[in-house]
Design an enzyme around this catalytic site. Structure first.
Site, PDB file in Angstrom:
ATOM      1  N   CYS A   2       0.808  -1.235   0.000  1.00 22.19           N
ATOM      2  CA  CYS A   2       0.000   0.000   0.000  1.00 22.19           C
ATOM      3  C   CYS A   2       0.833   1.273   0.000  1.00 22.19           C
ATOM      4  CB  CYS A   2      -0.940   0.010   1.190  1.00 22.19           C
ATOM      5  SG  CYS A   2      -2.093  -1.348   1.151  1.00 22.19           S
TER       6      CYS A   2
ATOM      7  N   HIS B 268      -2.871   7.407   1.938  1.00 19.39           N
ATOM      8  CA  HIS B 268      -3.376   6.108   1.454  1.00 19.39           C
ATOM      9  C   HIS B 268      -4.745   5.883   2.081  1.00 19.39           C
ATOM     10  CE1 HIS B 268      -4.133   1.996   0.802  1.00 19.39           C
ATOM     11  NE2 HIS B 268      -3.743   1.589   1.997  1.00 19.39           N
TER      12      HIS B 268
ATOM     13  N   ASN C 169     -10.395   0.433  -0.118  1.00 20.67           N
ATOM     14  CA  ASN C 169      -8.931   0.518  -0.067  1.00 20.67           C
ATOM     15  C   ASN C 169      -8.381  -0.127  -1.339  1.00 20.67           C
ATOM     16  OD1 ASN C 169      -6.225  -0.181   0.367  1.00 20.67           O
ATOM     17  ND2 ASN C 169      -6.519  -0.581   2.549  1.00 20.67           N
TER      18      ASN C 169
END
Ligand code: UT7
Length: 317
Positions: A110, A244, A274
């Site tokens: 990520c 993020h 996500n």
């Protein structure tokens, strides 16, 4: 010499999967997902790979930048959900664009988009790139265990891209890695060797949610404060924090701990979930196209996730 961002693009697959849809697969509900994660819906691929989505985001970024694809001499892609170990996703994007430039994938889960920017800065500094495509593209639905309610509600598919050109707008960055597979683990899917004696782990995202949560909040705060201090800046100098998009509550906690108003954080997790390495470039593209960004604005991009790794950078728009 580092780089300047010349344009942005994104692509998400058309199929929208709501919390209600997921509640038909596992024991969950819209209220829990909204309260604990902040996701209302996510886009899920039905027939497109990470490379297909990455190519579409790249084409949108090229159009936005006014750069032609023939000018691109570097393609960097971040993905943990490509179809093949080889060819890499960046090779397949290059193939779909019909180019023959240098390509490379980076696996930093990520936080990978910031790792890509840092790598690109090195290419620009050495004069090895003049125009680059930087892409985060994920088909996480491929590696999610759709029977595990603690993870399948969080993630979504999509791609984001930026076109970079020569410039001096990548101001500074910070990276931390604490390697290990006990908190987040995404085992590869591989065949069974008759000689290998250890048990094969299931090829899905395994995540200890609460440990990841604490790591994430700490990482955003520590990396952001470090960058501001090193560069003689305060939060007042930063126009937006583009984190993020892992969990709305992580961003809310960070906002309280950093004493920064929520409005300074750009958040779109409610619509996409996500999307790992794609989440920051998707956010940048939305902000760019919504007219939120003015030339000279300073943006702080903090990212964190599997590795465990965290990274953050300051970019001038
Ligand atoms: O991008 C990569 C980095 N990843 C992240 O940043 C994710 C970070 N972690 C998180 O976002 C959160 O920890 C989760 C969303 C994964 C989980 O939220 P939580 O508030 O930490 O929940 P929990 O794991 O402590 O679970 C609380 C309860 C449990 O029930 P009991 O044991 O209290 O009866 C779970 O079984 O919630 C239950 N639960 C659910 N209930 C309804 C877990 N998942 C669900 C679900 N629907 N989907």
């Amino acid at each position: 010499m580092s780089f300047s961002i010349l344009g942005t693009g994104m692509y998400v697959p058309p199929r929208v999967v709501t919390n209600e849809d997921i509640s038909k697969l596992v024991d969950t509900n819209d209220e829990w997902i909204m309260q604990r994660v902040g996701v209302k819906e996510r886009h899920i691929s039905t027939n497109e790979t990470a490379a297909d989505m990455g190519t579409k985001a790249a084409l949108a970024a090229l159009e936005n930048s006014g750069v032609t694809k023939e000018e691109i001499d570097l393609i960097l892609v971040a993905s943990v959900s490509g179809e093949s170990a080889s060819p890499s996703v960046s090779c397949m994007v290059q193939n779909q664009l019909g180019l023959s430039c240098m390509t490379m994938d980076i696996n930093a889960a990520c936080s990978a988009f910031v790792f890509l920017l840092e790598t690109a800065a090195g290419f620009f500094a050495r004069g090895k790139a003049t125009k680059a495509l930087i892409i985060g593209s994920e088909r996480l639905s491929r590696i999610v265990d759709w029977e595990d309610r603690s993870t399948c509600v969080i993630f979504g598919d999509g791609a984001g891209a930026v076109v970079l050109g020569k410039g001096n707008d990548y101001l500074d960055s910070v990276f931390h890695v604490k390697g290990g597979d006990t908190v987040i683990d995404i085992p590869n899917h591989i065949g069974k060797s008759p000689f290998f004696e250890l048990e094969q782990k299931k090829p899905y995202i395994h995540m200890k949610g609460q440990e990841t949560f604490k790591f994430a909040v700490n990482a955003i705060c520590k990396d952001s404060k470090h960058l501001l201090k090193e560069n003689g800046l305060t939060m007042d100098d930063i126009k937006y924090i583009v984190p993020h998009q892992a969990n709305q509550r992580i961003i809310d906690f960070a906002s309280v701990m950093l004493k920064v108003p929520k409005e300074k954080f750009y958040v779109n997790i409610d619509r996409y979930g996500n999307t790992s390495s794609a989440s920051i470039p998707i956010a940048l593209d939305e902000m760019n196209r919504n007219g939120m960004l003015q030339k000279g604005d300073l943006l702080l991009l903090p990212a964190f996730g599997g590795g465990l790794a965290s990274a953050a950078c300051i970019v001038r728009w």
